[in-house]
Design an enzyme around this catalytic site. Sequence first.
Site, PDB file in Angstrom:
ATOM      1  N   ASP A 184     -15.842 -84.491  98.489  1.00 27.49           N
ATOM      2  CA  ASP A 184     -15.095 -84.041  99.677  1.00 27.49           C
ATOM      3  C   ASP A 184     -15.466 -82.592  99.975  1.00 27.49           C
ATOM      4  O   ASP A 184     -16.003 -81.892  99.107  1.00 27.49           O
ATOM      5  CB  ASP A 184     -13.577 -84.132  99.414  1.00 27.49           C
ATOM      6  CG  ASP A 184     -12.759 -84.210 100.709  1.00 27.49           C
ATOM      7  OD1 ASP A 184     -12.830 -83.261 101.525  1.00 27.49           O
ATOM      8  OD2 ASP A 184     -12.055 -85.207 100.901  1.00 27.49           O
ATOM      9  N   TYR A 192     -12.244 -90.996 118.474  1.00 31.88           N
ATOM     10  CA  TYR A 192     -12.068 -91.343 117.058  1.00 31.88           C
ATOM     11  C   TYR A 192     -12.160 -92.865 116.877  1.00 31.88           C
ATOM     12  O   TYR A 192     -12.840 -93.368 115.975  1.00 31.88           O
ATOM     13  CB  TYR A 192     -10.706 -90.804 116.604  1.00 31.88           C
ATOM     14  CG  TYR A 192     -10.209 -91.297 115.277  1.00 31.88           C
ATOM     15  CD1 TYR A 192     -10.714 -90.802 114.077  1.00 31.88           C
ATOM     16  CD2 TYR A 192      -9.190 -92.261 115.212  1.00 31.88           C
ATOM     17  CE1 TYR A 192     -10.228 -91.252 112.855  1.00 31.88           C
ATOM     18  CE2 TYR A 192      -8.702 -92.713 114.000  1.00 31.88           C
ATOM     19  CZ  TYR A 192      -9.220 -92.210 112.825  1.00 31.88           C
ATOM     20  OH  TYR A 192      -8.740 -92.656 111.614  1.00 31.88           O
ATOM     21  N   SER A 227      -9.918 -98.167 111.509  1.00 30.00           N
ATOM     22  CA  SER A 227      -8.582 -97.768 111.947  1.00 30.00           C
ATOM     23  C   SER A 227      -8.042 -98.682 113.036  1.00 30.00           C
ATOM     24  O   SER A 227      -8.806 -99.270 113.819  1.00 30.00           O
ATOM     25  CB  SER A 227      -8.664 -96.337 112.500  1.00 30.00           C
ATOM     26  OG  SER A 227      -7.511 -96.027 113.232  1.00 30.00           O
ATOM     27  N   ALA A 228      -6.712 -98.729 113.130  1.00 27.88           N
ATOM     28  CA  ALA A 228      -6.046 -99.424 114.242  1.00 27.88           C
ATOM     29  C   ALA A 228      -6.435 -98.797 115.577  1.00 27.88           C
ATOM     30  O   ALA A 228      -6.260 -99.431 116.622  1.00 27.88           O
ATOM     31  CB  ALA A 228      -4.538 -99.345 114.062  1.00 27.88           C
ATOM     32  N   GLN A 247       7.652 -94.992 122.741  1.00 26.11           N
ATOM     33  CA  GLN A 247       6.412 -95.559 122.211  1.00 26.11           C
ATOM     34  C   GLN A 247       6.688 -96.098 120.803  1.00 26.11           C
ATOM     35  O   GLN A 247       7.458 -95.504 120.050  1.00 26.11           O
ATOM     36  CB  GLN A 247       5.271 -94.519 122.216  1.00 26.11           C
ATOM     37  CG  GLN A 247       5.408 -93.337 121.292  1.00 26.11           C
ATOM     38  CD  GLN A 247       6.158 -92.159 121.917  1.00 26.11           C
ATOM     39  OE1 GLN A 247       6.974 -92.325 122.807  1.00 26.11           O
ATOM     40  NE2 GLN A 247       5.904 -90.951 121.419  1.00 26.11           N
ATOM     41  N   THR A 248       6.081 -97.221 120.500  1.00 24.51           N
ATOM     42  CA  THR A 248       6.361 -97.870 119.208  1.00 24.51           C
ATOM     43  C   THR A 248       5.148 -97.796 118.273  1.00 24.51           C
ATOM     44  O   THR A 248       4.005 -97.753 118.722  1.00 24.51           O
ATOM     45  CB  THR A 248       6.714 -99.367 119.403  1.00 24.51           C
ATOM     46  OG1 THR A 248       5.663 -99.974 120.174  1.00 24.51           O
ATOM     47  CG2 THR A 248       8.035 -99.528 120.115  1.00 24.51           C
ATOM     48  N   ARG A 249       5.450 -97.789 116.969  1.00 27.09           N
ATOM     49  CA  ARG A 249       4.409 -97.779 115.941  1.00 27.09           C
ATOM     50  C   ARG A 249       4.938 -98.492 114.702  1.00 27.09           C
ATOM     51  O   ARG A 249       6.140 -98.707 114.560  1.00 27.09           O
ATOM     52  CB  ARG A 249       4.061 -96.323 115.533  1.00 27.09           C
ATOM     53  CG  ARG A 249       3.352 -95.476 116.573  1.00 27.09           C
ATOM     54  CD  ARG A 249       1.957 -95.979 116.887  1.00 27.09           C
ATOM     55  NE  ARG A 249       1.273 -95.093 117.835  1.00 27.09           N
ATOM     56  CZ  ARG A 249       1.399 -95.143 119.162  1.00 27.09           C
ATOM     57  NH1 ARG A 249       2.200 -96.040 119.714  1.00 27.09           N
ATOM     58  NH2 ARG A 249       0.733 -94.312 119.939  1.00 27.09           N
TER      59      ARG A 249
HETATM   60  P1  NAD Z   1      -7.685 -87.152 105.345  1.00 29.67           P
HETATM   61  O1  NAD Z   1      -8.072 -86.310 106.506  1.00 29.67           O
HETATM   62  O2  NAD Z   1      -6.568 -86.690 104.478  1.00 29.67           O
HETATM   63  O3  NAD Z   1      -8.943 -87.446 104.432  1.00 29.67           O
HETATM   64  C1  NAD Z   1     -10.239 -87.450 104.907  1.00 29.67           C
HETATM   65  C2  NAD Z   1     -11.041 -86.530 104.008  1.00 29.67           C
HETATM   66  O4  NAD Z   1     -12.392 -86.537 104.457  1.00 29.67           O
HETATM   67  C3  NAD Z   1     -10.560 -85.073 104.041  1.00 29.67           C
HETATM   68  O5  NAD Z   1     -10.185 -84.644 102.754  1.00 29.67           O
HETATM   69  C4  NAD Z   1     -11.772 -84.314 104.555  1.00 29.67           C
HETATM   70  O6  NAD Z   1     -11.946 -83.041 103.945  1.00 29.67           O
HETATM   71  C5  NAD Z   1     -12.898 -85.260 104.189  1.00 29.67           C
HETATM   72  N1  NAD Z   1     -14.072 -84.972 105.002  1.00 29.67           N
HETATM   73  C6  NAD Z   1     -14.124 -84.850 106.346  1.00 29.67           C
HETATM   74  N2  NAD Z   1     -15.360 -84.503 106.722  1.00 29.67           N
HETATM   75  C7  NAD Z   1     -16.105 -84.407 105.584  1.00 29.67           C
HETATM   76  C8  NAD Z   1     -17.437 -84.053 105.315  1.00 29.67           C
HETATM   77  N3  NAD Z   1     -18.268 -83.738 106.303  1.00 29.67           N
HETATM   78  N4  NAD Z   1     -17.856 -84.041 104.044  1.00 29.67           N
HETATM   79  C9  NAD Z   1     -17.027 -84.345 103.015  1.00 29.67           C
HETATM   80  N5  NAD Z   1     -15.723 -84.691 103.214  1.00 29.67           N
HETATM   81  C10 NAD Z   1     -15.277 -84.705 104.478  1.00 29.67           C
HETATM   82  O7  NAD Z   1      -7.367 -88.602 105.944  1.00 29.67           O
HETATM   83  P2  NAD Z   1      -6.677 -89.862 105.266  1.00 29.67           P
HETATM   84  O8  NAD Z   1      -5.361 -90.048 105.934  1.00 29.67           O
HETATM   85  O9  NAD Z   1      -6.738 -89.772 103.802  1.00 29.67           O
HETATM   86  O10 NAD Z   1      -7.627 -91.019 105.797  1.00 29.67           O
HETATM   87  C11 NAD Z   1      -8.686 -91.543 105.010  1.00 29.67           C
HETATM   88  C12 NAD Z   1      -9.506 -92.493 105.857  1.00 29.67           C
HETATM   89  O11 NAD Z   1      -8.687 -93.529 106.386  1.00 29.67           O
HETATM   90  C13 NAD Z   1     -10.172 -91.838 107.059  1.00 29.67           C
HETATM   91  O12 NAD Z   1     -11.447 -92.394 107.231  1.00 29.67           O
HETATM   92  C14 NAD Z   1      -9.286 -92.208 108.206  1.00 29.67           C
HETATM   93  O13 NAD Z   1      -9.980 -92.229 109.424  1.00 29.67           O
HETATM   94  C15 NAD Z   1      -8.825 -93.582 107.796  1.00 29.67           C
HETATM   95  N6  NAD Z   1      -7.529 -93.938 108.403  1.00 29.67           N
HETATM   96  C16 NAD Z   1      -6.403 -93.294 107.997  1.00 29.67           C
HETATM   97  C17 NAD Z   1      -5.187 -93.630 108.575  1.00 29.67           C
HETATM   98  C18 NAD Z   1      -3.915 -92.942 108.162  1.00 29.67           C
HETATM   99  O14 NAD Z   1      -2.873 -93.267 108.712  1.00 29.67           O
HETATM  100  N7  NAD Z   1      -3.928 -92.019 107.195  1.00 29.67           N
HETATM  101  C19 NAD Z   1      -5.125 -94.611 109.575  1.00 29.67           C
HETATM  102  C20 NAD Z   1      -6.305 -95.232 109.966  1.00 29.67           C
HETATM  103  C21 NAD Z   1      -7.507 -94.906 109.358  1.00 29.67           C
END
Ligand code: NAD
Length: 316
Positions: free
Chosen positions: A32, A149, A118-119, A216-218
């Site tokens: 990360d 996104y 993602s949704a 709005q609902t989620r």
């Molecule tokens: P988060 O932002 O906490 O975690 C994502 C991590 O990716 C971060 O720690 C960030 O530093 C790292 N990152 C971003 N760019 C980077 C790079 N260039 N190099 C290295 N690391 C990098 O998000 P999360 O909530 O833990 O989500 C994790 C995954 O799940 C994501 O792909 C997100 O799109 C997907 N997602 C999450 C949710 C949610 O509700 N949390 C919903 C749908 C999808």
Amino acid sequence: MKKAIVFGAGGFIGSHLVRRLKAHGYWVRGVDLKRPEFSVSAADDFIVGDLRDRAVVDAAIDTGIDELYQLAADMGGAGYLFSGDNDAAVMHNSALINLHTSEIALARKVGKVFFSSSACIYPKYNQLDPDNPKCAEDSAYPAEPDSEYGWEKLFSERLYIAFHKNHGLDIRLARFHNVFGPEGPWQGGKEKAPAALCRKVATSDDTIEIWGDGLQTRSFLYIDDCLDGIQALMKSDFIGPVNIGSEEMISINDYAQLIAQIAGKTLKIKNIPGPVGVRGRNSDNALAMEKIGWSPQLTLAEGTERLFRWIIGEIG
Ligand code: NAD
């Protein structure tokens, strides 16, 4: 001992996933841009590096890796994704990570690659009615995500599917719906509705502000249920994409009142203009039940109570 790599291991879901994999006896490498904010990573090895850089991905994925979890993405809550200011960064950064990951995972013969979609890929036109949103997996096309996104996630789903079809890369694709829980962002702009509302309720004794009309609902999925879903998908033969979300839909105003109840407070809601996204969104878990035998175990109230207690501790 199984070997796993978690990209995004410094983030909310990634840091929990590392802990879960360790508890199941894996050797784990986390990668990360940053280490986890709220606890020390449980990973055996942690590389602080930028996955947009091909050389970092190349160095991180060695041979003999059983499972790679690609969770790294440029993301945030509505305030980040819907402002319009971050669109180029969101698309470019996350696409680069997935382009490098698919190519190098194939070259290094990684056993299975998990990708968190993602949704937000679901079409806007199916989410206009807050009482009846449609988010079944097969409703993704014709595509019309409501954010860049979402478009990037859809592109990357297709990228991994193409690597699967053309080169036999073994993949698992999950579409997460609003995952929440302790040790996620709760202030500063990248927090999402559950943490933002818990913080507002915890720090207010009179009125809290809510973006939009609050109708709005989620639905919101507790982190432990999300980890169970990831593991069920990885164990199954189904490559997805499959929803990993909750079907307990609620309006944002009602959710704020639920949190006020948890806090033992009576609060007024003031609806103010702000970024809100689609009118309605809910998970549809029929396919998840059928293909991977998974559905969430915790109610929204139970999960939110855990988050609320954690945020109280953080506020101090
Ligand atoms: P988060 O932002 O906490 O975690 C994502 C991590 O990716 C971060 O720690 C960030 O530093 C790292 N990152 C971003 N760019 C980077 C790079 N260039 N190099 C290295 N690391 C990098 O998000 P999360 O909530 O833990 O989500 C994790 C995954 O799940 C994501 O792909 C997100 O799109 C997907 N997602 C999450 C949710 C949610 O509700 N949390 C919903 C749908 C999808």
